[in-house]
Write an enzyme that holds these catalytic residues in place. Structure first.
Site, PDB file in Angstrom:
ATOM      1  N   THR A 125     -10.598   0.174  60.243  1.00 49.23           N
ATOM      2  CA  THR A 125     -10.604  -1.194  59.719  1.00 49.23           C
ATOM      3  C   THR A 125      -9.218  -1.811  59.789  1.00 49.23           C
ATOM      4  OG1 THR A 125     -10.880  -2.491  57.669  1.00 49.23           O
ATOM      5  CG2 THR A 125     -10.292  -0.196  57.427  1.00 49.23           C
ATOM      6  N   ASP A 126      -9.187  -3.136  59.899  1.00 48.55           N
ATOM      7  CA  ASP A 126      -7.898  -3.839  59.876  1.00 48.55           C
ATOM      8  C   ASP A 126      -7.242  -3.781  58.503  1.00 48.55           C
ATOM      9  OD1 ASP A 126      -9.625  -5.541  58.534  1.00 48.55           O
ATOM     10  OD2 ASP A 126      -9.202  -7.305  59.765  1.00 48.55           O
ATOM     11  N   GLU A 127      -7.994  -3.372  57.493  1.00 44.41           N
ATOM     12  CA  GLU A 127      -7.442  -3.331  56.148  1.00 44.41           C
ATOM     13  C   GLU A 127      -6.330  -2.287  55.991  1.00 44.41           C
ATOM     14  OE1 GLU A 127     -10.020  -3.745  52.754  1.00 44.41           O
ATOM     15  OE2 GLU A 127     -11.660  -4.483  54.002  1.00 44.41           O
ATOM     16  N   LYS A 157      -9.080   5.090  54.532  1.00 42.74           N
ATOM     17  CA  LYS A 157      -9.284   4.868  55.958  1.00 42.74           C
ATOM     18  C   LYS A 157      -7.994   5.099  56.737  1.00 42.74           C
ATOM     19  CE  LYS A 157     -12.501   3.649  57.849  1.00 42.74           C
ATOM     20  NZ  LYS A 157     -13.598   4.421  58.489  1.00 42.74           N
TER      21      LYS A 157
END
Length: 340
Positions: A125-127, A157
């Site tokens: 994820t870009d998070e 992640k």
């Protein structure tokens, strides 16, 4: 080619299963899913009788179950979608995120090392990059952006990503990682922003919006994401990270108003609620690398994708209404109990 798709009964995973079975009719696709609250076996009912598809109910943290599956299927590839992914839930109970997202990833890679694999792909994820300032529209996440997480979810992640890349360097495991922006489309679990707003608007219930709704996300139609992963596992470089973004930046309040307009509902349904702890301001991905190396570009404009998504939810009310009522949890026992 035999591919194990973990988390394949979830939102993105199920769409990837459909994509692969449709595009590669000679591939064998094995779905491994624990069927937690976010996994719904009824999502896969259209492919359950496909001779090239198999569903296995198991936890990716269960080494015995994972190793047994590898022995039986001898997979060529593993694509890992399995993850706890809801930020709010991670704030309430971080431990389950660490277990599934990090230890589960390690279990899968250990099996890949033991039994051999052509490619292990980690869906991230870009998070993991944290957030960007709202007043700097010129700034984007690239693959070189330092990891700077904000929540237990994004930290778990990021930890998994680092572990995957470490297994490549230490054990020469053939891996790749993709970091995507917010997905939307069919089969999206109803607690997420877009499906939640659709469901509440249709029921004339309040639409809860964090803070002032100014937080910005880069939205990616799920089918575009599936195409990207397909390209990465077949043509992407081993040991590389690829950012996958939609170039569709929208604030939360803009999205909610678009949904209300499309459904002919009044904006008076919007209810502003206390903001999420540590709420990231803005996500925006630069997908130049995957475009340059693999020729991928997002094909779906947000306004078109949102209309398709709303249409799908209108035409598939039974699917999401069963989830809201909790009845979907009984589907496995009713429809799959006698299958082997």
């Amino acid at each position: 080619m035999t591919i194990i798709v973990t988390g394949g009964a979830g939102f993105i995973g199920s769409n990837f299963v459909f994509h692969m079975l449709n595009k590669y009719p000679d591939y064998r696709i094995i779905c491994l899913d624990k069927l937690t609250y976010a996994g719904n076996l009824s999502t896969l009912k259209t492919v359950m009788d496909n001779p090239n598809f198999r569903f296995v109910k198991a936890d990716i943290c269960d080494r015995e179950a994972v190793n047994k599956l590898f022995e039986e299927e001898k997979p060529d590839m593993v694509v890992n979608f399995a993850a706890e992914s809801h930020v709010d839930r991670s704030i309430e109970d971080p431990e389950v995120f660490l277990r599934t997202n990090i230890l589960g990833t390690a279990t899968l890679m250990d099996a890949c090392r033991k039994y051999g694999i052509k490619r292990y792909h980690q869906v991230s994820t870009d998070e993991v990059y944290g957030d960007l300032p709202i007043d700097r529209p010129d700034m984007f996440f690239t693959e070189e952006t330092p990891i700077k997480t904000s929540s237990p979810y994004s930290s778990s992640k990021a930890g998994a990503d680092l572990l995957v890349l470490a297994y490549h360097r230490t054990y020469n495991l053939p891996v790749s990682v993709s970091r995507c922006s917010n997905n939307y489309g069919p089969y999206h679990f109803p607690e997420k922003l877009i499906p939640l707003m659709i469901a509440n608007a249709l029921a004339d219930k309040p639409l809860p919006v964090y803070g002032k709704g100014e937080n910005i996300r880069d939205w990616l139609y799920v089918e575009d994401h599936c195409r990207a992963i397909d390209l990465i596992i077949h043509n992407g470089k081993v040991g590389e990270v690829y950012n996958v973004g939609g170039h569709n930046e929208m604030s939360n309040i803009e999205i909610v108003k678009l949904i209300l307009k499309e459904l002919g509902k009044p904006e008076s349904l919007i209810t502003f609620v206390a903001d999420r702890k540590g709420h990231d301001l803005r996500y925006a991905i630069d997908p130049a690398k995957i475009s340059r190396e693999l020729g991928w570009l997002p094909e779906t404009k947000f306004c078109d994708g949102l209309k398709k998504t709303i249409k799908w939810y209108l035409e598939n009310r039974e699917w999401w209404q069963e989830i809201i009522s909790g009845e979907y949890k009984d589907y496995y026992a009713k429809m799959y109990g006698d299958r082997k």
